[in-house]
Design an enzyme around this catalytic site. Structure first.
Site: not given
Ligand code: GUN
Length: 689
Positions: A104, A139, A212
């Site tokens: 990530d 992101d 999210g």
């Protein structure tokens, strides 16, 4: 356990490709090709915190069958003691893990801690330089409590960063392209559509994580989770794996997988362990007052809950983390097996009782599938094999199983009453002979009663009322519709079909007879005549629903058909009047298999069987009987469906082969690896007159 995987690089031309090998509707077993082996999905990537390493990555691989893990490149970048060795020796050496490493990017840290100090290109370059297999672009995390404008900005800013991230990744680093958009379906669909279509210098995104969602899952808002997955699935390229970022509770696996999720990741196994909590497929259990373990476990074998409570903290956490990982892996294996056996929705139904919120999410899905009003429900239904051997264990939820809805839709759209009755007279406004008694196989339990009833009134069409709805008697051996296992009171409480339903079937609702058993003797010749009519009607009904051929065309085609039979007297092969074997009803599932002669006939009649146009270079192989591979297909009819027959033609429309599709049309035009159609028979050039 000692699970071992082949961690060698895939062929360069396969890098980043995703292939589906088995499916149950939208649920799929896939293979993602990487430089450290082929990632078999659905799969959970355990989160490894490079500073803590609750379970050593190598132990994960060797003892728990973990083929791929996820760690955080931002954490490695931030800590010099990790960054330098990672840059020097690579991340695989740093973690001592030869399998697939996903990283990530630091977005989640920015959500938890505020701003982070790394650039968009910088973090991708770092992931590339430390040899990550699948990295993640930076992101912008969209929180569910943000305004629409803020969420839109998060989506658009992420999209804007996408091309430079893909270019910076270079040829070897595959990238995750996260989907944001909070709780707004339209933003999720827009994000998926935009992220799915970005193309970099080398390739587009390889995987699309849905981001999210951690705050949504923390609040158990599973209904929102399901709505988000559906919105994303509507526009995401079907050939890319979907990952649920931060989701790793086994309770959520079956439903997510049934909707088409391929990857999960989570630190839950370690975080919950620290907190003395056990993961189970039905929810979370605190070890606080446990006297016995809720699940059998290799890890907890020989030790009691009270002994674990007595352990010092590190030892307890280590043990519970291993148990949590074990149970997580076991539930994923159960899901994969459910996909293989076509039972993922039955597992979804069972697991939906694990929590009120999960049940709410399931009931929403159930309604959506039954109403079948949108693209995603329709894709889930149309992609489920409608013919499958085996039985259906019936509960109050079973009516929403996609493969049964698909079967019902085929009956509703394609089945029509026979054109003539057993006397050879045209059927005018046929009525209904309703079978409310007897059990399958109905050919054994009620056929004689049907023959008696038809001898008195030839203009009735026998229909069986089942818990799954009406089943025309001429489709009575269609599995699983013919193997509904429901308790007696469900069968005995079935009601008469509505007038509208009977009109949908093309039958006169004012003319209903309920089948009764009279025991009346029928003369042999009459009996044979009606029996033959029922058999013929069965063949033409199967041609209608499975081959999309009208009763009229089938009756012409098979006017003077002959048959051969199994030892129990059932039709095994059907021959045309000139003796050519054209089709075989399948005795194990009630479907129908075409032969080459049958396919040639249907092709020459211009039948409505879906067609697929094959590229020139693949034609000789498919004529030879090889399967149709993705990437060699020019065009396909929209109504092609998994499990159903199709014709394979060249660009001049000439027949090349026939087969059974594994895919929908959208999938056929999107995938570039794997089998699209299983060829049942190649047509050699010399065979075409
Ligand atoms: N981990 C959990 N959620 C997210 C997310 O939205 N984005 C990224 N990059 N990582 C995550």
């Amino acid at each position: 356990m000692g699970a071992r995987f082949d961690t060698s690089p895939c062929r360069p031309q396969d890098l980043g490709k995703f292939e589906v090998t088995t499916r149950d509707g939208a649920a799929r077993l896939g293979r993602l090709f990487t430089n450290h082996g082929i990632l078999e999905t659905p799969m959970l990537l355990p989160v490894v915190n490079p500073n803590i390493r609750t379970i050593e990555p190598r132990e994960m691989l060797e003892d728990f069958g973990v083929q791929a893990l996820i760690t955080n490149s931002y954490v490695i970048w931030k800590h010099e003691k990790l960054r330098l060795p990672a840059l020097e020796q690579g991340v695989h050496q740093l973690l001592d893990f030869p399998g697939i490493i996903v990283t990530d990017s630091g977005t989640f840290q920015s959500y938890v801690y505020g701003d982070i100090d790394v650039g968009v290109k910088e973090i991708v370059a770092f992931q590339r330089d430390i040899g990550v297999d699948i990295g993640t672009m930076l992101d912008v995390f969209g929180r569910p409590d943000q305004s629409i404008d803020e969420l839109k900005d998060a989506v658009l800013e992420t999209v804007q960063r996408a091309p430079e991230s893909l270019d910076e990744a270079g040829p070897d680093l595959l990238l995750n392209g996260p989907i944001q958009g909070g709780l707004h379906d339209f933003l999720r669909s827009e994000s998926a559509e935009k992220m799915g279509s970005v193309s970099g210098k080398f390739r587009g995104f390889t995987v699309h994580p849905i981001g999210g969602i951690v705050p949504i899952m923390e609040r158990h808002r599973y209904l929102d989770l399901v709505k988000i997955i559906l919105a994303v699935k509507e526009t995401i390229p079907v050939n890319r794996p979907i990952h649920l970022f931060g989701c790793g509770h086994p309770m959520l696996f079956p439903m997510s997988i049934a909707l088409g999720v391929d990857l999960f990741d989570s630190a839950a196994y370690a975080l919950f362990a620290r907190d003395g909590r056990l993961l189970t497929p039905h929810g979370t259990v605190r070890i606080g007052n446990l006297k016995e373990w809720p699940f059998p476990s290799r890890i907890l074998n020989g030790v009691t809950p009270s002994e674990v409570r007595e352990m010092e903290e590190k030892q307890r956490t280590d043990l519970l983390a291993r148990y949590n990982l074990e149970i997580t892996q076991a539930e994923l294996a159960r899901c994969r097996e459910a996909v293989r056996s076509g039972k993922i929705w039955s597992l979804v139904e069972q697991r939906s009782h694990s929590s009120p919120e999960l049940r709410e999410a399931y009931l929403f899905l159930k309604d959506k599938l039954i109403l079948n009003e949108d693209i995603t429900s329709s894709e889930i239904i149309r992609s489920s094999f409608p013919v499958r051997s085996g039985s259906e264990r019936w509960t109050s939820d079973s009516g929403a199983r996609p493969h049964l809805l698909h079967a019902n839709a085929l009956i509703c759209e394609r089945w029509t009453p026979p054109l003539t009755n057993w006397k050879g007279e045209t059927m005018q406004n046929p009525g209904v002979l309703l079978i409310m008694s007897g059990r399958s196989p109905w050919r054994d339990s009620v056929k004689s009663d049907i023959i008696r009833a038809l001898s008195h009134n030839p203009n009735l069409i026998p229909l069986i009322q089942t818990p799954n709805g009406l089943l025309p008697f001429d489709l009575e051996d269609w599995a699983p519709l013919c193997h509904i296992q429901a308790f007696d009171s469900i069968w005995s409480s079935l009601t008469l079909p509505s007038d509208d339903k009977l009109r949908e079937f093309g039958l006169d609702p004012t003319n209903i007879s309920i089948l009764e058993s009279t025991g009346e003797a029928i003369e042999k010749e009459l009996r044979n005549q009606i029996f033959n009519w029922l058999e013929k009607s069965q063949i033409s009904a199967k041609c209608s629903v499975f081959l999309n051929a009208s009763r009229e065309s089938t009756e012409k085609w098979l006017e003077d058909m002959t048959v051969d039979r199994s030892s129990t007297g059932r039709i095994r092969n059907v021959f045309t009047a000139d003796g050519r074997h054209v089709l075989s009803p399948r005795l194990h599932d009630g479907g129908i298999s075409l032969t080459n002669e049958g396919a040639k006939d249907l092709h020459s009649f211009g039948a409505r069987l879906p067609k697929l146009v094959l590229q020139e270079d693949a034609i000789p192989f498919v004529r030879d009987g090889r399967n149709v591979i993705h990437g060699f297909i020019e065009e396909v009819d929209a109504h092609i469906a998994p499990g159903l027959a199709c014709l394979i033609v060249n660009s001049n429309g000439e027949l090349v082969a026939h087969g059974v599709s594994k895919c929908t049309s959208n999938e056929i035009m999107s995938f570039s690896k794997g089998i699209a159609v299983r060829t049942r028979g190649g047509i050699k050039i010399q065979d075409i007159e």
